[in-house]
Every structure is written in C-alpha cells, then in structure tokens.
Write a protein that holds these residues in place. Structure first.
Motif, mmCIF file in Angstrom:
data_model
loop_
_atom_site.group_PDB
_atom_site.id
_atom_site.type_symbol
_atom_site.label_atom_id
_atom_site.label_comp_id
_atom_site.label_asym_id
_atom_site.label_seq_id
_atom_site.Cartn_x
_atom_site.Cartn_y
_atom_site.Cartn_z
ATOM 1 N N THR A 55 52.461 5.410 55.035
ATOM 2 C CA THR A 55 53.730 6.080 55.351
ATOM 3 C C THR A 55 53.790 7.443 54.681
ATOM 4 O O THR A 55 54.258 8.429 55.274
ATOM 5 C CB THR A 55 54.925 5.216 54.902
ATOM 6 N N PRO A 58 50.126 9.621 56.586
ATOM 7 C CA PRO A 58 49.768 8.947 57.842
ATOM 8 C C PRO A 58 48.334 9.188 58.290
ATOM 9 O O PRO A 58 47.784 8.394 59.048
ATOM 10 C CB PRO A 58 50.761 9.540 58.852
ATOM 11 N N ASN A 95 56.202 3.209 61.398
ATOM 12 C CA ASN A 95 56.177 4.487 60.684
ATOM 13 C C ASN A 95 55.036 5.379 61.158
ATOM 14 O O ASN A 95 55.195 6.600 61.276
ATOM 15 C CB ASN A 95 56.058 4.245 59.178
ATOM 16 N N LEU A 96 53.878 4.784 61.417
ATOM 17 C CA LEU A 96 52.742 5.564 61.917
ATOM 18 C C LEU A 96 53.054 6.169 63.280
ATOM 19 O O LEU A 96 52.714 7.329 63.565
ATOM 20 C CB LEU A 96 51.499 4.674 62.013
ATOM 21 N N SER A 101 50.798 9.455 64.294
ATOM 22 C CA SER A 101 49.455 9.246 63.749
ATOM 23 C C SER A 101 48.501 8.798 64.859
ATOM 24 O O SER A 101 48.843 7.973 65.705
ATOM 25 C CB SER A 101 49.486 8.185 62.644
#
Length: 538
Positions: A55, A58, A95-96, A101
């Motif tokens: 997080t 990334p 979160n990625l 990402s």
C-alpha cells in the motif's frame, strides 16, 4: 527542499527503507508459502505486512511478482481460510487497484503449467456471493468495484463474473445493511454501469429482469428516511443508469413512478446545493429529446422549483438548473416551451445571463435562448431577433476571443450551427443580419481569432479540439452566407422578371440608345463572393 531531496543522507535512508521493505515482503511471502493454517496468528501478521508494504509502495512488487501471485491465489482459493487473512488479501488488492498498480494485470489470469486457470476476479466474485462473513463479502465487492474501473482488460475480466447480480440481489432490501455497506454496494454498481469510452462491447447489458431489480434498488435507496447518506448514493446510481439508457426506455418508467419523482423533488428543494445538483442532472438527462417525459417533469413541478431555487443557488447548481431548462426548451411541444417562455422574469434572467462572466452559466443560458428562438418561427422569431437575439449573436461572435475554458467555444458552435440552419432555410431575417447588422464581418473576425488561438494549444487538448470544431463551423457559416446572398440575388432577378412580364407593353418598339464601346462594362461577381481570403478550402 531542493537540496534535501538529493542529500546523500536522505538518499541513503530511502535506499535502506526500500531494502527493509523488500526484506519484510520476502519474509512474509516465504512464511505464507511454507507454513500451514495452524500458525494463524503469524499468517495474519504476514498478510498485514504485505498489505502495509504494497500500500505504501505499490510498485515494490516487481522482484517478488511470482511469489505474490502464487500466494494470493493460494489463499483466496483455500476452502477454509481464516477470515482476517482473506480480508487483508482483498484489502491489499483493493489498494493496489486504487493505485493503478500493474500487479493487478499479473493477477487477472492465473496460470498453472500451460493452462490458464480461473482468473482471480472470479474467485473474488465467488467470495462476494457466498461468504457468510460480512467483512470478506464487503471487501470483495469493494475490490471488484475498484478493479472494474482500472482498464478495459480489468473490466472484461470483472464483467465475466456474477458480481453485478450479486450486488443487485443484496440491495433488494437495503435496510438490511448499514449505511457504509449500502454505499460500498451502490458505488460498485455505479462503476459497473459506467460505460467504457473505448470499448462499448464491455458495457453492462440491462435485461428486463435486471431493470426490475435496478428499480427496486434505486427506489429503496432514495426513499430511505432522511438524513441518510445512502439517499444521495441512490441518486447518483439513478443518474448513471439514465446515462447508459440509449433507448430511453428507463425514463418513461421513472417519471411514471410518483413515489420516486416526489422524493427526487423533495431532495432538490432541500438546502444542500450538491444534492440538488445531483437530482437536477438526472432530471435534465431524462428530459433530453423526449417530449412525453418532459411534460411529466413539468407536471411534477420541477420547472416551478427550479424557477424558485435559481436565484439563491450557488454557481454550480445554478448552471445545472439552466442546463436542465435548456433540455426542456429543446422540446417540440408548445406547452413545454411556453412553461418557461411565459415566465417573463425567468426569460429576462436567461437573456441577461447570456452575458454572464461565469462561463458555464453563460453557455447554458445561450443554449436556452437559442432553443427558444429555434422553436418559434415566422413573425414570432423575427420579433425575438429584432428584440435581442440578433444583437446577441453578433455580441457572442465578437466576445471571448481567447480563453482557457472550452465551454464558450461550445456555445459559439451552437450559435453558428443555429445560424447555418436558418440560412439554409432561407430565413428572411438573415437579409437584415447580413446587410445591416454586420453578421458576415462578425463571423469573419471569429474565424480569424479562432485560427490564431488554435496555434496556442497543444494537439489533443480539449480546448484545441473544441476550437477546431468552431474553426470548421466558421468556414461553413461563411460559405452559407455566400449561398444565402446568391439565393437572394436569384430571388431578386426572378421578381424583376416577373414584374417585367406583367408590365404593360408599349406598342411602339424602341431601340436602346447605342453606347460608346469605351463606356461598356462587363458584369462581374459580387466582390463579397471573391473576397473570402484566406479561406481556400472547406
């Protein structure tokens, strides 16, 4: 700050932190690969370490990409995995995805040997549908809500899952969930509904069954007892649904639902400008090109409410209200147009705001007035031109020559399109516009200004794109002026020939007086036809 950013101590500390993160990540992955579920507290700590590192950084995944993909798939597919471990993994993927990402693309197809196995998004969708733990279910839904918005490849994988039906079914009874859960679910539906600008084939298909479920979801959210944040989430969901309804079938059903429409009117009449804007944008989209729907909107009292609210609204809401009014004024039904036109103070307000320095308010007001002047024909239209619209056209063409905001370029595009259409209809008012009001000179000046301004914007920017459309419309308008003047000449010649044919003939033939050849002149084209330089091509 500039020196600190490259100071050797800072640089060394950053390198050390990166190395430390790499060690933490590798140790956690090794543990998850090699130890079984009995070490539950250590497993929870390991996945938490992975989430914290990825997080905060990334893109730190690259050296550990294969291990991450292997561990994530192993955990998500494990039949009796710990709830907290599952939640942490789903949280990490969420979160990625939010950070765009590239690791997400590594996770989409999972490979074992040479065969492509079930993608990870299908596994996540399965958790969303079957998990009895709300923490896992909610995180899985939120995760796919993020992934579907990443790119067309991600969207394609998510659209092959059952997540849309899962969330629709969950929200059939929104009161069963907390406000936070309702927001997450509705937000995921919005992301699925919003069309892909580059791949229309990836858009969600709303079947009759899905449409019935969508209605129940929207009504269930919007009619919740206030105050509840889910009400506005429901309004936003309704807006996104209307936007993808290319066949305009949803609009009729919405306006026929009195409960829904009355709640929308109550929200609009509230004190919160942001909520009112969200409602009126939905109403404005409903009103676009559908006279029956427009009439129902008027019957519910939305025009009266907009008229009352417009004087106290902030700039954002004010421009949204005027935009909604312009869509209503696009109606071909006299009763709909007169609902606004007959409100003298509202009409004066719209005309006055055609000169506003708030670009959005000015643009929408111009479209309102233009729609009115397009609707009326004959003597009524002539009176509007002579009262204010003819002068307004010249003022708009002469005003705001160079500006960053593309909204005024769009307004001038609309004005020129209107003028071209009216000249193509041989509207007699344009004889006065061209020969007395300086219409051609104003278009020529706008052409020159736009040509110069185009050079100040980079290729591909929205401003340049809008100005290029305007530039071509200026050329079309100048050509239409030439055609219009030629038609006038032909009409004048035909009238003269008709007059000569009806005049009484003298019985005594006369020979015209002979002129000296040096005085003889040859007919030439009107110099305005020739003098359109520097326009050479259309």
């Amino acid at each position: 700050m500039g020196d600190a950013e490259i100071h050797p101590f800072i640089d060394a500390a950053t390198t050390a932190q990166q190395a430390n993160d790499g060690t933490r990540l590798q140790n956690s992955l090794n543990f998850l690969k090699n130890y079984n579920v009995k070490h539950i507290l250590f497993r929870r700590r390991a996945v938490e370490e992975i989430r914290i590192v990825l997080t905060s950084r990334p893109n730190a995944y690259e050296p550990f990409k294969d291990d991450i993909v292997h561990v994530f798939n192993k955990i998500l597919k494990m039949p009796k995995e710990d709830i907290l471990v599952l939640e942490q993994i789903l949280w990490t993927i969420t979160n990625l995805s939010h950070a765009n990402s590239k690791l997400i693309h590594e996770l989409l197809p999972t490979r074992e040997g040479t065969d492509v196995q079930k993608g990870i998004v299908k596994v996540i969708a399965h958790h969303a549908k079957t998990s009895t733990a709300s923490a896992v279910r909610d995180q899985a839904i939120m995760c796919l809500g993020n992934v579907v918005s990443d790119c067309d490849s991600c969207r394609n994988h998510v659209m092959e899952t059952s997540i849309f039906e899962t969330v629709l079914d969950l929200l059939q009874t929104p009161t069963n969930f907390t406000a936070k859960q309702r927001d997450h679910y509705a937000w995921t539906l919005q992301n699925i509904l919003r069309p892909s600008p580059t791949s229309p084939y990836l858009n969600v298909l709303i079947t009759q069954v899905r449409q019935e479920k969508m209605f129940k979801v929207v009504i269930g959210l919007i009619t919740l007892p206030p105050p509840d944040a889910s009400i506005i989430q429901g309004v936003e969901l309704l807006h996104d649904w209307i936007m993808i309804d290319s066949e305009k079938s949803v609009g009729v059903s919405i306006v026929e639902n009195e409960t829904l429409m009355n709640h929308l009117l109550q929200i609009f009449d509230g004190d919160d400008d942001d909520s009112s804007s969200k409602v009126i944008r939905s109403i404005g989209n409903l009103a676009f090109n559908d006279d029956d729907v427009i009439q129902r909107i008027i019957d519910y009292g939305f025009v009266s409410s907009m008229h009352a609210r417009i004087l106290t609204a902030g700039v954002g809401l004010e421009s949204d209200i005027i935009w909604c009014l312009s869509n209503i004024l696009g109606s071909l039904r006299p009763s709909c147009v007169h609902t606004i036109y007959d409100r003298t103070d509202l009409l004066e307000y719209l005309v006055r705001n055609c000169y506003s320095y708030e670009f959005l308010i000015r643009r929408e007001s111009i479209f309102c007035v233009m729609n009115i002047c397009t609707f009326f024909q004959g003597e009524e239209q002539t009176e509007l031109y002579q009262a204010f619209f003819g002068k307004m056209i010249i003022d708009i063409l002469d005003g705001f020559t160079i500006e960053e905001d593309e909204s005024m370029a769009q307004a001038v595009q609309g004005i020129l399109t209107h003028c071209i259409d009216e000249m193509n209809r041989n509207n007699p008012i344009y004889k006065e516009m061209i020969y007395e009001n300086g219409f051609k000179a104003a278009v020529q000046r706008r052409y020159e200004w736009t040509k110069e301004t185009l050079q100040t914007f980079d290729v591909g920017t929205p401003q340049r794109r809008e100005l290029f459309i305007l530039f071509n419309l200026c050329i079309d308008a100048l050509i239409s002026i030439i055609d219009y003047k030629n038609v006038l000449k032909c009409d004048d010649q035909m009238a003269k020939m008709k007059s000569d044919a009806l005049a009484p003939m003298d019985s005594t033939p006369r020979r015209p007086p002979q002129k000296d050849i040096r005085e003889r002149s040859f007919a030439i084209l009107d110099d305005t036809v020739l003098n359109i330089s520097p326009i050479t091509t259309k």
